[in-house]
Design an enzyme around this catalytic site. Structure first.
Site, PDB file in Angstrom:
ATOM      1  N   SER A  79       0.827  -1.210   0.000  1.00  0.00           N
ATOM      2  CA  SER A  79       0.000   0.000   0.000  1.00  0.00           C
ATOM      3  C   SER A  79       0.856   1.253   0.000  1.00  0.00           C
ATOM      4  O   SER A  79       2.041   1.231   0.335  1.00  0.00           O
ATOM      5  CB  SER A  79      -0.921   0.004   1.220  1.00  0.00           C
ATOM      6  N   ALA A  80       0.237   2.366  -0.358  1.00  0.00           N
ATOM      7  CA  ALA A  80       0.934   3.651  -0.386  1.00  0.00           C
ATOM      8  C   ALA A  80       1.411   4.015   1.017  1.00  0.00           C
ATOM      9  O   ALA A  80       0.699   3.787   2.002  1.00  0.00           O
ATOM     10  CB  ALA A  80       0.012   4.734  -0.926  1.00  0.00           C
TER      11      ALA A  80
END
Length: 411
Positions: A79-80
């Protein structure tokens, strides 16, 4: 706590890592020094595909996709950084904690392991053997072999391993069976899907219910296995446009494609927003009022000019089997001195029911603007499936297999 091996990182990576942490601190995604130290210590680039550039690995808003299905859609990802940091901060993980991560990959578990230290314990579970093997290998290479990687269906594979002080779910889930694994005072951070929209919500136990805090707009790859939930999706214009809806009558993809190519209904609302203004509560209001709520997405990599959405991601639509209407926008005012632009919301409707759907969506936008736009968004409470749940004065109850999610607007 062992530090990452010198052989798996480099000076350019360390510089980019420092810049990433500085940006996360500046925007408030990281608030505590122990979280900043953890992000500084873990080499994110190791956990991405070999082709991932260092710049991409340390971009604050970049998702690293690591595995794909036969349709080319991501089934596993890192994920970011901004979202990982916000979820870790929301969970309030500290030294000595026992932490469960639903959905593996390795990087997030390594960051958490840094925070909990040698007295804590991290368990990460995934249903995909490829993902688990990869996570074990990279965790060992970077100095975190103590993280327990579990291969299995998260619906039940970790039932005997609790309780946990914090549970972080890093896949999009329609239901949430893990509240029973929380220790007293524990926190559960979960990207919960309801009517095609997703919010990462931090739940804290209060009696027989879990009270939600800080709902955050996000998107994750979907949970696989027994708890998987399938939405309907129609691909239009050769895959350049997609419509997604949770439930409802079966979509007629051929009819929807015809509708897209025919004349459309066009309505304008007079409601304006500036370029940087969030309108995330609009989707929640439409979800409250209309079972036809869904999402429309236009792939920016294509040259399709049949669709002009008001937002690239999570753009609201009302969807019927053969028709749809969606939110669009046009420039309404530009300040020549500051360069700031305001856009007016409009509605485009397609298909035999397009005009009626457009009228409804138009009215939802006006009601939101008049009554709810400048108020706090709704609150969320999660109850067990068998509990007696009060109907909210303004809101709705989403009944699932293990739980009932109450969304209530504050009147």
């Amino acid at each position: 706590m062992p530090t990452p091996m010198e052989t798996v990182t480099s000076e350019p990576a360390q510089q980019l890592r420092s810049a990433m942490v500085a940006a996360l601190l500046e925007q408030g995604s990281i608030r505590r020094p122990e979280v900043a130290a953890a992000f500084l210590n873990v080499p994110r680039e190791v956990f991405g595909p070999e082709a991932t550039s260092l710049k991409a690995a340390y971009a604050v808003h970049e998702v690293i996709r690591t595995r794909f299905d036969e349709r080319g859609r991501a089934t596993s990802s890192v994920s970011a950084p901004w979202l990982q940091a916000q979820m870790i901060e929301a969970a309030r993980i500290g030294s000595g904690d026992r932490v469960l991560e639903i959905g593996s990959g390795g990087y997030n578990a390594a960051v958490i392991s840094e925070i909990v230290g040698p007295e804590g314990h991290v368990v990460t579970v995934d249903i995909d053997p490829w993902v688990c093997e990869r996570a074990r290998r990279f965790l060992a290479e970077t100095g975190y072999p103590q993280v327990q990687v579990v291969l299995g269906d998260a619906e039940h594979a970790v039932d005997d391993l609790g309780p946990f002080d914090a549970i972080l779910v890093t896949v999009g889930v329609w239901d949430c069976p893990w509240g029973k694994l929380l220790a007293p005072g524990g926190r559960l951070v979960v990207p919960l899907i309801f009517k095609s929209t997703t919010r990462s919500i931090t739940f804290v136990q209060e009696g027989d219910r879990l009270v939600g805090h800080d709902p955050t707009v996000c998107g994750f790859v979907a949970l696989q296995g027994e708890g998987a939930h399938r939405s309907q999706e129609a691909e239009l214009a050769g895959g350049a446009v997609s419509l997604t809806i949770d439930g409802g009558p079966e979509l007629d993809e051929a009819a929807l494609n015809r509708a897209l190519e025919e004349d459309r209904t066009e309505l304008w609302t007079g409601v304006t927003v500036d370029s940087h203004e969030s309108f995330e509560t609009l989707n929640l209001w439409i979800v409250t009022e209309d079972d036809s709520f869904g999402l429309i997405y236009r792939d920016p990599a294509t040259e399709c000019d049949l669709v002009h959405t008001a937002a690239r991601w999570f753009c609201p639509a009302l969807i019927a089997p053969d028709s749809f209407a969606y939110l669009t926008a046009r420039e309404a005012h530009r300040d020549d001195q500051s360069g700031k632009v305001r856009h007016e919301f409009g509605i485009y409707g397609h298909g035999p029911q397009g005009a009626g759907l457009a009228d409804r969506l138009h009215d939802h936008v006006l009601t939101w603007d008049r009554d709810w736009r400048h108020r706090p968004g709704p609150g969320f409470i999660l109850y067990p499936a068998g509990a007696a749940v009060p109907e909210p004065a303004v809101g709705r109850v989403f009944r699932k297999r293990h739980t009932q999610l109450v969304m209530q607007w504050r009147t």
